[in-house]
Design a protein around this motif. Structure first.
Motif, PDB file in Angstrom:
ATOM      1  N   TYR A 154       0.836  -1.194   0.000  1.00  0.00           N
ATOM      2  CA  TYR A 154       0.000   0.000   0.000  1.00  0.00           C
ATOM      3  C   TYR A 154       0.877   1.253   0.000  1.00  0.00           C
ATOM      4  N   PRO A 155       1.283   1.741  -1.168  1.00  0.00           N
ATOM      5  CA  PRO A 155       2.284   2.819  -1.225  1.00  0.00           C
ATOM      6  C   PRO A 155       1.742   4.245  -1.199  1.00  0.00           C
ATOM      7  N   VAL A 156       0.436   4.435  -1.369  1.00  0.00           N
ATOM      8  CA  VAL A 156      -0.098   5.786  -1.491  1.00  0.00           C
ATOM      9  C   VAL A 156      -0.482   6.299  -0.098  1.00  0.00           C
ATOM     10  N   THR A 157       0.368   7.162   0.471  1.00  0.00           N
ATOM     11  CA  THR A 157       0.174   7.640   1.836  1.00  0.00           C
ATOM     12  C   THR A 157      -0.058   9.145   1.848  1.00  0.00           C
ATOM     13  N   VAL A 158      -0.415   9.656   3.026  1.00  0.00           N
ATOM     14  CA  VAL A 158      -0.649  11.095   3.158  1.00  0.00           C
ATOM     15  C   VAL A 158       0.652  11.879   3.038  1.00  0.00           C
ATOM     16  N   LYS A 159       1.789  11.219   3.271  1.00  0.00           N
ATOM     17  CA  LYS A 159       3.085  11.899   3.205  1.00  0.00           C
ATOM     18  C   LYS A 159       3.764  11.751   1.848  1.00  0.00           C
ATOM     19  N   SER A 160       3.446  10.685   1.116  1.00  0.00           N
ATOM     20  CA  SER A 160       4.132  10.449  -0.144  1.00  0.00           C
ATOM     21  C   SER A 160       3.244   9.653  -1.090  1.00  0.00           C
ATOM     22  N   ARG A 161       3.277  10.036  -2.356  1.00  0.00           N
ATOM     23  CA  ARG A 161       2.566   9.282  -3.379  1.00  0.00           C
ATOM     24  C   ARG A 161       3.565   8.564  -4.282  1.00  0.00           C
ATOM     25  N   SER A 162       4.814   8.431  -3.821  1.00  0.00           N
ATOM     26  CA  SER A 162       5.826   7.714  -4.585  1.00  0.00           C
ATOM     27  C   SER A 162       5.544   6.217  -4.504  1.00  0.00           C
ATOM     28  N   MET A 163       5.377   5.594  -5.658  1.00  0.00           N
ATOM     29  CA  MET A 163       4.990   4.182  -5.683  1.00  0.00           C
ATOM     30  C   MET A 163       6.099   3.258  -6.186  1.00  0.00           C
ATOM     31  N   ASP A 164       7.281   3.841  -6.526  1.00  0.00           N
ATOM     32  CA  ASP A 164       8.281   3.018  -7.178  1.00  0.00           C
ATOM     33  C   ASP A 164       8.831   1.908  -6.289  1.00  0.00           C
ATOM     34  N   TRP A 165       8.766   2.093  -4.940  1.00  0.00           N
ATOM     35  CA  TRP A 165       9.262   1.029  -4.064  1.00  0.00           C
ATOM     36  C   TRP A 165       8.399  -0.223  -4.151  1.00  0.00           C
ATOM     37  N   MET A 166       7.149  -0.083  -4.629  1.00  0.00           N
ATOM     38  CA  MET A 166       6.293  -1.253  -4.800  1.00  0.00           C
ATOM     39  C   MET A 166       6.871  -2.221  -5.825  1.00  0.00           C
ATOM     40  N   THR A 167       7.672  -1.683  -6.776  1.00  0.00           N
ATOM     41  CA  THR A 167       8.268  -2.533  -7.808  1.00  0.00           C
ATOM     42  C   THR A 167       9.101  -3.642  -7.185  1.00  0.00           C
ATOM     43  N   GLN A 168       9.968  -3.275  -6.238  1.00  0.00           N
ATOM     44  CA  GLN A 168      10.801  -4.286  -5.589  1.00  0.00           C
ATOM     45  C   GLN A 168       9.947  -5.294  -4.835  1.00  0.00           C
ATOM     46  N   TRP A 169       8.887  -4.806  -4.178  1.00  0.00           N
ATOM     47  CA  TRP A 169       7.976  -5.693  -3.442  1.00  0.00           C
ATOM     48  C   TRP A 169       7.440  -6.797  -4.368  1.00  0.00           C
ATOM     49  N   VAL A 170       6.989  -6.367  -5.553  1.00  0.00           N
ATOM     50  CA  VAL A 170       6.384  -7.317  -6.481  1.00  0.00           C
ATOM     51  C   VAL A 170       7.433  -8.242  -7.091  1.00  0.00           C
ATOM     52  N   VAL A 171       8.565  -7.681  -7.517  1.00  0.00           N
ATOM     53  CA  VAL A 171       9.625  -8.494  -8.130  1.00  0.00           C
ATOM     54  C   VAL A 171      10.096  -9.575  -7.176  1.00  0.00           C
ATOM     55  N   GLU A 172      10.366  -9.201  -5.924  1.00  0.00           N
ATOM     56  CA  GLU A 172      10.879 -10.179  -4.961  1.00  0.00           C
ATOM     57  C   GLU A 172       9.805 -11.200  -4.600  1.00  0.00           C
ATOM     58  N   GLY A 173       8.561 -10.753  -4.463  1.00  0.00           N
ATOM     59  CA  GLY A 173       7.492 -11.701  -4.178  1.00  0.00           C
ATOM     60  C   GLY A 173       7.318 -12.708  -5.292  1.00  0.00           C
ATOM     61  N   ALA A 174       7.384 -12.246  -6.550  1.00  0.00           N
ATOM     62  CA  ALA A 174       7.255 -13.154  -7.691  1.00  0.00           C
ATOM     63  C   ALA A 174       8.407 -14.143  -7.746  1.00  0.00           C
ATOM     64  N   ARG A 175       9.594 -13.708  -7.367  1.00  0.00           N
ATOM     65  CA  ARG A 175      10.754 -14.602  -7.387  1.00  0.00           C
ATOM     66  C   ARG A 175      10.630 -15.708  -6.336  1.00  0.00           C
ATOM     67  N   VAL A 176      10.152 -15.341  -5.145  1.00  0.00           N
ATOM     68  CA  VAL A 176       9.948 -16.358  -4.111  1.00  0.00           C
ATOM     69  C   VAL A 176       8.905 -17.372  -4.584  1.00  0.00           C
ATOM     70  N   ALA A 177       7.819 -16.878  -5.161  1.00  0.00           N
ATOM     71  CA  ALA A 177       6.770 -17.779  -5.641  1.00  0.00           C
ATOM     72  C   ALA A 177       7.297 -18.711  -6.716  1.00  0.00           C
ATOM     73  N   ALA A 178       8.074 -18.175  -7.659  1.00  0.00           N
ATOM     74  CA  ALA A 178       8.620 -19.010  -8.728  1.00  0.00           C
ATOM     75  C   ALA A 178       9.614 -20.028  -8.181  1.00  0.00           C
ATOM     76  N   LYS A 179      10.388 -19.641  -7.164  1.00  0.00           N
ATOM     77  CA  LYS A 179      11.374 -20.551  -6.569  1.00  0.00           C
ATOM     78  C   LYS A 179      10.702 -21.805  -6.027  1.00  0.00           C
ATOM     79  N   TYR A 180       9.536 -21.631  -5.423  1.00  0.00           N
ATOM     80  CA  TYR A 180       8.824 -22.765  -4.826  1.00  0.00           C
ATOM     81  C   TYR A 180       7.677 -23.259  -5.706  1.00  0.00           C
ATOM     82  N   LYS A 181       7.675 -22.801  -6.965  1.00  0.00           N
ATOM     83  CA  LYS A 181       6.729 -23.284  -7.973  1.00  0.00           C
ATOM     84  C   LYS A 181       5.282 -23.136  -7.505  1.00  0.00           C
ATOM     85  N   LYS A 182       5.008 -21.935  -6.984  1.00  0.00           N
ATOM     86  CA  LYS A 182       3.653 -21.632  -6.540  1.00  0.00           C
ATOM     87  C   LYS A 182       3.181 -20.346  -7.200  1.00  0.00           C
ATOM     88  N   PRO A 183       1.901 -20.233  -7.502  1.00  0.00           N
ATOM     89  CA  PRO A 183       1.375 -19.019  -8.122  1.00  0.00           C
ATOM     90  C   PRO A 183       1.518 -17.803  -7.212  1.00  0.00           C
TER      91      PRO A 183
END
Length: 525
Positions: free
Chosen positions: A346-375
């Motif tokens: 949830y990156p959209v806050t009252v202090k910042s609307r910068s969302m680029d840090w969400m990219t790392q969240w998604v990339v790393e989450g997808a990598r963990v899922a792929a490592k264990y062959k889970k959706p």
């Protein structure tokens, strides 16, 4: 080998390969004996599991819902009715079946009326930063609170629930008895303290002769022998007539020298879990069982979550079981407790609307899922500007589109916004437009062939997080190509060029912009 049901094969999501810029090869597809390549692509919302909300989901074109933790407290007959409604609306439901929950930690519920001399201590803490204690009387010490009707959060307790309480007894202190008493009601406005449990000697005399049906305190065991360490006290809610109650107050009492009290947690009993699973597992709208929202923040460690997972699987091997995580860094610790990885951000806050840090969240989450062959399914922010969530503000339509498409570009095979009952009318309506937009490309996302060998003229990583500013992936199907591109920065890109074997494309991208391009392959030869 256990038989794999048709339900799993039809409802499990296939994590197709996606190109992460900077990698020579795409993330490998997740495969498993329980996962089939099929065309179900979840698009939905978290809901409170009401028939009205199920109807609302249908109205905006959703096909999926996750019920929030509190629906696990509803009677199974009511859940059955809602699942029947979901079947009529063609909505698949990930239904929460457990309700492990920590009541309060480092803060008392607000508002409240304190009882006795409540003190916070930073010298000892089991959870977070502080524990609490009463005065320093060498005999009876009591501290607690009562919440008014408007107080939040009250604790709901159900049949077969377990209550856990952590306590620290210093070795220098002479403690003879510990007691906890609850201010609760089994329905209606009448509350009483007739719900008491103790450990050790029977020295603490509580109760009021004016109270009706006064119940003797339940002795749960001897006083713990361990000293100078945190000890978990456990008892069954049924043993003190606390089952099926609403709790609005508690007293912590010790006889003798002072002790420190910390986290109190309600645990769902195995009997209740399996009773509910057996009753509802035949429902056609049931996608699977939702274990918990963000277990890493709710004092639900990997062994406990695996325990619940196994209890469900004992009576239902036909449906998926999974929690939703708040932090990709803990996903691997809980890998044995989920059939699908769900991750929120949830990156959209009252202090910042910068969302680029969400990219790392998604990339790393997808990598963990792929490592264990889970959706992998992503949970974007669909809420804000609510009194109980003061740190967040409602995303704009532009931000919502970026938070929807970027995870899909990076490998997510499903989107479920949090949360329908906290979203504005405008955001809910916009989600319907996004469901329609994503839905028209469903076959490419679930059946298409990932395109490899693409490269971009934009290779910068402006925030140095290891993820490039430009993200893209493409799929080929039936002579056509779906190209998806996301700008992960707050600045515009002009004349972006993507090239690959026999392929070249130029376009502009606005800040946090998304470009979806569909074209015939012959047009680029």
């Amino acid at each position: 080998m256990k038989k794999i049901s048709t339900a799993i094969l039809l409802t499990a999501i296939f994590l197709a390969g996606c190109v992460v810029p900077g990698q020579e090869t795409p993330v490998k597809p997740a495969t498993s004996p329980k996962i089939a390549n099929n065309d179900f692509f979840p698009l939905g919302w978290f809901t409170s599991l009401s028939k009205d909300e199920i109807g609302g989901l249908k109205d905006v074109g959703a096909n999926f819902a996750i019920t929030y933790v509190l629906s696990g407290r509803l009677k199974k007959e009511l859940l059955s009715d809602v699942l029947d409604e979901a079947e009529r609306k063609n909505i698949k439901v990930l239904l929460d079946v457990t309700s492990d929950w920590k009541w309060f930690d480092d803060d008392m519920p607000i508002p409240n009326d304190p009882i006795g001399n409540w003190n916070w201590s930073l010298d000892h803490a089991y959870s977070k930063r502080a524990s609490h204690h009463g005065g320093w009387n060498d005999e009876l010490n009591t501290h607690g609170f009562i919440m008014p009707e408007a107080g939040y959060p009250a604790m709901n307790v159900q049949d077969h629930d377990m209550i856990e309480q952590w306590v620290y007894i210093p070795s220098k202190n002479d403690v003879k008895e510990l007691m906890i008493e609850f201010y609760a009601s089994k329905g209606g406005p009448s509350f009483s303290w007739n719900h008491r449990v103790y450990w050790g000697e029977d020295l603490i005399k509580r109760g009021n002769t004016k109270e009706k049906e006064t119940i003797n305190p339940f002795r749960a065991g001897d006083l713990p022998k361990e000293r100078d360490k945190w000890i978990k006290l456990t008892f069954r809610a049924n043993d003190i007539n606390l089952d099926a109650t609403l709790v609005r107050g508690v007293n912590f009492i010790n006889y003798g020298s002072q002790v420190y009290w910390d986290l109190m947690t309600r645990r769902t009993g195995k009997e209740r879990i399996q009773e509910r699973v057996n009753y509802l597992k035949g429902k056609k709208a049931l996608f699977g069982w939702y274990l918990c929202d963000e277990p890493e923040l709710r004092n639900i460690d990997p062994p406990r979550l695996k325990e619940i997972y196994d209890q469900i699987k004992e009576v239902d091997q036909e449906h998926i079981v999974t929690p939703v995580f708040q932090d990709w860094k803990v996903m691997e610790q809980y890998k044995d407790s989920c059939d699908i990885f769900f991750l929120d951000c949830y990156p959209v806050t009252v202090k910042s609307r910068s969302m680029d840090w969400m990219t790392q969240w998604v990339v790393e989450g997808a990598r963990v899922a792929a490592k264990y062959k889970k959706p992998f399914v992503f949970v974007p922010q669909g809420f804000g500007d609510a009194p109980e969530y003061p740190l967040w503000t409602m995303p704009t339509k532009h931000e919502l589109r970026w938070m929807t498409w970027t995870p899909i570009i990076l490998g997510a095979r499903g989107i479920c916004y949090w949360a329908y009952y906290k979203a504005s009318k405008e955001v809910i309506e916009e989600s319907g437009k996004l469901f329609k937009e994503v839905g028209q490309y469903k076959d490419f996302l679930t059946k298409g062939t990932p395109v490899t060998g693409l490269s971009s003229s934009i290779t910068s990583d402006s925030d140095f997080d290891g993820n490039p500013d430009l993200m893209y992936s493409a799929y080929d199907l039936a002579g056509k190509r779906l190209l998806m591109v996301s700008n992960g920065t707050s600045r515009a890109f002009n004349k972006v060029r993507l090239v690959g074997p026999g392929y070249e494309k130029d376009f502009d991208l606005e800040p946090y912009g998304v470009k979806i391009i569909m074209e015939n392959l012959e047009d680029n030869r």
